[in-house]
Design a protein around this motif. Sequence first.
Motif, PDB file in Angstrom:
ATOM      1  N   ARG A 457      40.601  42.894  66.292  1.00 30.14           N
ATOM      2  CA  ARG A 457      39.905  41.955  67.174  1.00 30.14           C
ATOM      3  C   ARG A 457      38.972  41.007  66.416  1.00 30.14           C
ATOM      4  NH1 ARG A 457      38.961  43.318  72.498  1.00 30.14           N
ATOM      5  NH2 ARG A 457      36.734  42.893  72.261  1.00 30.14           N
ATOM      6  N   GLY A 458      38.487  41.448  65.278  1.00 29.08           N
ATOM      7  CA  GLY A 458      37.475  40.652  64.589  1.00 29.08           C
ATOM      8  C   GLY A 458      38.011  39.333  64.061  1.00 29.08           C
ATOM      9  N   ASP A 459      37.142  38.349  63.921  1.00 29.76           N
ATOM     10  CA  ASP A 459      37.516  37.063  63.336  1.00 29.76           C
ATOM     11  C   ASP A 459      37.310  37.105  61.831  1.00 29.76           C
ATOM     12  OD1 ASP A 459      38.094  36.024  65.828  1.00 29.76           O
ATOM     13  OD2 ASP A 459      36.020  35.354  66.159  1.00 29.76           O
ATOM     14  N   LEU A 460      38.193  36.443  61.112  1.00 29.68           N
ATOM     15  CA  LEU A 460      38.073  36.374  59.662  1.00 29.68           C
ATOM     16  C   LEU A 460      37.043  35.314  59.271  1.00 29.68           C
ATOM     17  CD1 LEU A 460      41.790  36.602  58.485  1.00 29.68           C
ATOM     18  CD2 LEU A 460      40.056  38.375  58.397  1.00 29.68           C
ATOM     19  N   VAL A 461      36.147  35.713  58.368  1.00 26.07           N
ATOM     20  CA  VAL A 461      35.159  34.771  57.819  1.00 26.07           C
ATOM     21  C   VAL A 461      35.327  34.814  56.303  1.00 26.07           C
ATOM     22  CG1 VAL A 461      32.735  34.115  57.711  1.00 26.07           C
ATOM     23  CG2 VAL A 461      33.616  35.304  59.737  1.00 26.07           C
ATOM     24  N   PRO A 462      36.275  34.043  55.778  1.00 20.40           N
ATOM     25  CA  PRO A 462      36.566  34.161  54.342  1.00 20.40           C
ATOM     26  C   PRO A 462      35.449  33.601  53.461  1.00 20.40           C
ATOM     27  CG  PRO A 462      37.864  32.407  55.325  1.00 20.40           C
ATOM     28  CD  PRO A 462      37.151  33.076  56.452  1.00 20.40           C
ATOM     29  N   GLU A 463      35.233  34.315  52.348  1.00 22.22           N
ATOM     30  CA  GLU A 463      34.272  33.888  51.329  1.00 22.22           C
ATOM     31  C   GLU A 463      34.866  34.206  49.955  1.00 22.22           C
ATOM     32  OE1 GLU A 463      30.529  35.763  51.836  1.00 22.22           O
ATOM     33  OE2 GLU A 463      30.246  35.117  53.926  1.00 22.22           O
ATOM     34  N   ARG A 464      34.263  33.598  48.955  1.00 18.47           N
ATOM     35  CA  ARG A 464      34.638  33.920  47.580  1.00 18.47           C
ATOM     36  C   ARG A 464      33.914  35.196  47.185  1.00 18.47           C
ATOM     37  NH1 ARG A 464      39.046  32.756  44.688  1.00 18.47           N
ATOM     38  NH2 ARG A 464      38.644  32.550  42.445  1.00 18.47           N
ATOM     39  N   LEU A 465      34.677  36.283  46.929  1.00 22.49           N
ATOM     40  CA  LEU A 465      34.094  37.606  46.729  1.00 22.49           C
ATOM     41  C   LEU A 465      34.263  38.069  45.289  1.00 22.49           C
ATOM     42  CD1 LEU A 465      35.471  39.403  49.917  1.00 22.49           C
ATOM     43  CD2 LEU A 465      33.281  38.232  49.643  1.00 22.49           C
ATOM     44  N   ASP A 466      33.230  38.773  44.810  1.00 17.40           N
ATOM     45  CA  ASP A 466      33.298  39.441  43.507  1.00 17.40           C
ATOM     46  C   ASP A 466      33.720  40.885  43.761  1.00 17.40           C
ATOM     47  OD1 ASP A 466      32.980  40.619  41.073  1.00 17.40           O
ATOM     48  OD2 ASP A 466      30.982  39.812  40.684  1.00 17.40           O
ATOM     49  N   LEU A 467      35.036  41.147  43.654  1.00 14.52           N
ATOM     50  CA  LEU A 467      35.549  42.482  43.971  1.00 14.52           C
ATOM     51  C   LEU A 467      35.077  43.522  42.951  1.00 14.52           C
ATOM     52  CD1 LEU A 467      39.220  41.690  45.058  1.00 14.52           C
ATOM     53  CD2 LEU A 467      37.130  41.705  46.413  1.00 14.52           C
ATOM     54  N   SER A 468      34.856  43.125  41.712  1.00 11.38           N
ATOM     55  CA  SER A 468      34.394  44.076  40.700  1.00 11.38           C
ATOM     56  C   SER A 468      33.014  44.609  41.064  1.00 11.38           C
ATOM     57  CB  SER A 468      34.361  43.410  39.322  1.00 11.38           C
ATOM     58  OG  SER A 468      35.644  42.990  38.940  1.00 11.38           O
ATOM     59  N   ILE A 491      36.670  49.930  36.067  1.00 14.07           N
ATOM     60  CA  ILE A 491      36.746  48.773  36.954  1.00 14.07           C
ATOM     61  C   ILE A 491      36.874  47.524  36.086  1.00 14.07           C
ATOM     62  CG2 ILE A 491      35.569  47.422  38.727  1.00 14.07           C
ATOM     63  CD1 ILE A 491      34.141  49.973  39.583  1.00 14.07           C
ATOM     64  N   ALA A 492      37.975  46.808  36.272  1.00 12.53           N
ATOM     65  CA  ALA A 492      38.187  45.591  35.490  1.00 12.53           C
ATOM     66  C   ALA A 492      37.133  44.544  35.873  1.00 12.53           C
ATOM     67  CB  ALA A 492      39.580  45.044  35.729  1.00 12.53           C
ATOM     68  N   PRO A 493      36.623  43.777  34.923  1.00  9.17           N
ATOM     69  CA  PRO A 493      35.622  42.755  35.245  1.00  9.17           C
ATOM     70  C   PRO A 493      36.259  41.499  35.848  1.00  9.17           C
ATOM     71  CG  PRO A 493      36.103  42.738  32.911  1.00  9.17           C
ATOM     72  CD  PRO A 493      36.900  43.883  33.489  1.00  9.17           C
ATOM     73  N   THR A 494      35.419  40.706  36.470  1.00  6.27           N
ATOM     74  CA  THR A 494      35.770  39.355  36.987  1.00  6.27           C
ATOM     75  C   THR A 494      36.970  39.392  37.927  1.00  6.27           C
ATOM     76  OG1 THR A 494      37.208  38.816  35.122  1.00  6.27           O
ATOM     77  CG2 THR A 494      34.861  38.292  34.889  1.00  6.27           C
ATOM     78  N   GLY A 530      41.936  47.492  39.115  1.00  5.85           N
ATOM     79  CA  GLY A 530      42.230  46.353  38.253  1.00  5.85           C
ATOM     80  C   GLY A 530      43.202  45.398  38.919  1.00  5.85           C
ATOM     81  N   GLN A 531      43.789  44.538  38.090  1.00  5.02           N
ATOM     82  CA  GLN A 531      44.684  43.495  38.594  1.00  5.02           C
ATOM     83  C   GLN A 531      45.895  43.401  37.677  1.00  5.02           C
ATOM     84  OE1 GLN A 531      43.160  39.409  38.581  1.00  5.02           O
ATOM     85  NE2 GLN A 531      43.995  39.122  40.625  1.00  5.02           N
ATOM     86  N   HIS A 532      47.098  43.243  38.279  1.00  5.43           N
ATOM     87  CA  HIS A 532      48.327  43.115  37.493  1.00  5.43           C
ATOM     88  C   HIS A 532      48.366  41.746  36.799  1.00  5.43           C
ATOM     89  CE1 HIS A 532      49.799  46.895  38.697  1.00  5.43           C
ATOM     90  NE2 HIS A 532      50.089  46.573  39.956  1.00  5.43           N
ATOM     91  N   ASP A 533      49.339  41.626  35.906  1.00  2.00           N
ATOM     92  CA  ASP A 533      49.447  40.399  35.122  1.00  2.00           C
ATOM     93  C   ASP A 533      49.810  39.181  35.962  1.00  2.00           C
ATOM     94  OD1 ASP A 533      48.874  41.858  32.880  1.00  2.00           O
ATOM     95  OD2 ASP A 533      50.979  42.179  32.327  1.00  2.00           O
TER      96      ASP A 533
END
Length: 609
Positions: A457-468, A491-494, A530-533
Amino acid sequence: MPSATRPPAAPDTLRATPGFAGFVLAVLVLIATVALVVTAWHAARENELRSAQAEFHASTEEIVELLQQRLVNYELTIRGGAALFASVARPSPSEWQAYVDGLSLAQRFPAMTGLGYAAYVSRYGMQQLQIDTRDAGRGLLTIWPRGERERYGPILYLEPRTAENLSAVGFDMYSEPARRAAMVAAMHEAMPRMSSRVKLVQDLDPKAGGFLLYVPVFPGGIAPSTVVQRESAITGWVYAPIRAKRFVEVALAPIKRSVTFRLFDVTEGGRELVYGDPNYREGDAAAFHETTTVRAYGRQWRFDFASGPLDDAVPGLAPLRTALIVGLLSSLLLFGIVWSLAHTELRAQRLAARMSLAARRSEARVVALNRSLEARVETRTRELSEANRELETFAYSVSHDLRAPLRAIEGFSRVLDDRYAPVLDDTGRGYLERVRNAAARMSELIEGLLKLSRVARGDLVPERLDLSRMAGEIIADLRTAEPHRPVTVDIAPTLVATADPAMVRSLLLNLLGNAWKFTRDREQAFIAFGQHDDGETFYVQDNGIGFDQAYVDKLFRPFQRLHDDAQFAGEGIGLATVKRIVERHGGTITATGEAGKGAVFAFTLRLPT
């Protein structure tokens, strides 16, 4: 009157003439579809043939590799015997028997009929050898074939002591050209060398073939640097007689092969058959042929490989033939349809003059029907969307409204326990405890439903997030809750993404929380984020309890659990929530794992940056 009625017929004739273009089109359609079907079939057939030929080539390489590896094993075994002879003047028969018995040749190398030693002696040395043998109490050493020769290579030891091997003792292998060539090559080159195909002395069947592998014996195990010195220093050869057929059968026993082959010795430029499969196919009887030549201990071996018949070697051709027939039938059917349409068009053109108004009206009705259909589709789509929203609202309402009676059950149960516990017996108190536990469990399930409803039900409020940073905060909270657990977290950086912060925090909390929970029993727990290539796929990995990949589809279903609730508590709603969050961000999530070896969850967030 006739002249008055003929002119109106001309327009019909003129209108009918273009109808013949439909028949031409039908023929062109037939040609085009047949050409397309045949081209597609030919391309698929060539692809199947290439794949089958590549598999056939891999099988031939595997066969050659297994046979070469088997020869290496024989060499190592024979070298061990040579080392024994090099370390002492000459082992006693009992020492040699003990050494060979320890090798368990019958079990490990059934193709070897034995392991023996042949001395290298001159004509005068042979007399002394016979005297030494007699003085050692081993009787008279009889050398055969009889006759005086400058050099001898008699078999002195051959274990195990079977009747066939005992009959070979005393045979002068140096007197036989094929054996002598291999013995001389091994002596001159100070390397293991193999004979050409020979009839083994132990074999009574004249058609049975084999070969011998020789390793020269030099005092101290060190070969002199020149050929002349080697001829003077060599004391003999440790050798193994090998049956060719049994050698191939044992070496290739680990694999199930459909490839047949023949093995030829082509060292001297001729072609001597060493081994041949009885069902070897020549010429067009086999789908594929291949020839490979290898060097094997001084011999040049050529393998002629053959596959099975075409249908056996390329099983994918049968479905392709069926597809070709179906395609051609479809082409004929399409041709018939187009031809029928052309015929119908011709008739329609002849009737066009009388039915033009009706045709226009029919066209108008079709247009109106299309518009009505589009409107109905749009209405059904709107109704479906509304039904989905109502279903989500209903789930939220039901979950919310069910909490009130549960609180009443919990409250009255607590009062009953506090006030009337002395009145109840153990069975009654047990029932009361089960009621309270069931109410608590249902409360957890309702809370899970509410979580799923909020995600939908919630509305998306997108932002630029620092997942690390966000993952680090979650891990810090988990460490605070269980400070005694030594968990290694990488935890991979950036790591950044554009997404709704609340939903993504819930996503990471569920994934990292699961990783933290399911590594509880590991002495050296490990979690990675982390994040794949590819730059867009994130993953959470752990070395915890894992799961059976066969049940991966159940992971993301609400209230589906793969582990015992008593061992790992939970509502079974976390991964379902994660899946909905990822899908609301336009991404996908996958899970891979193995029972007892951990799991990896990979997801993407595809909101525009």
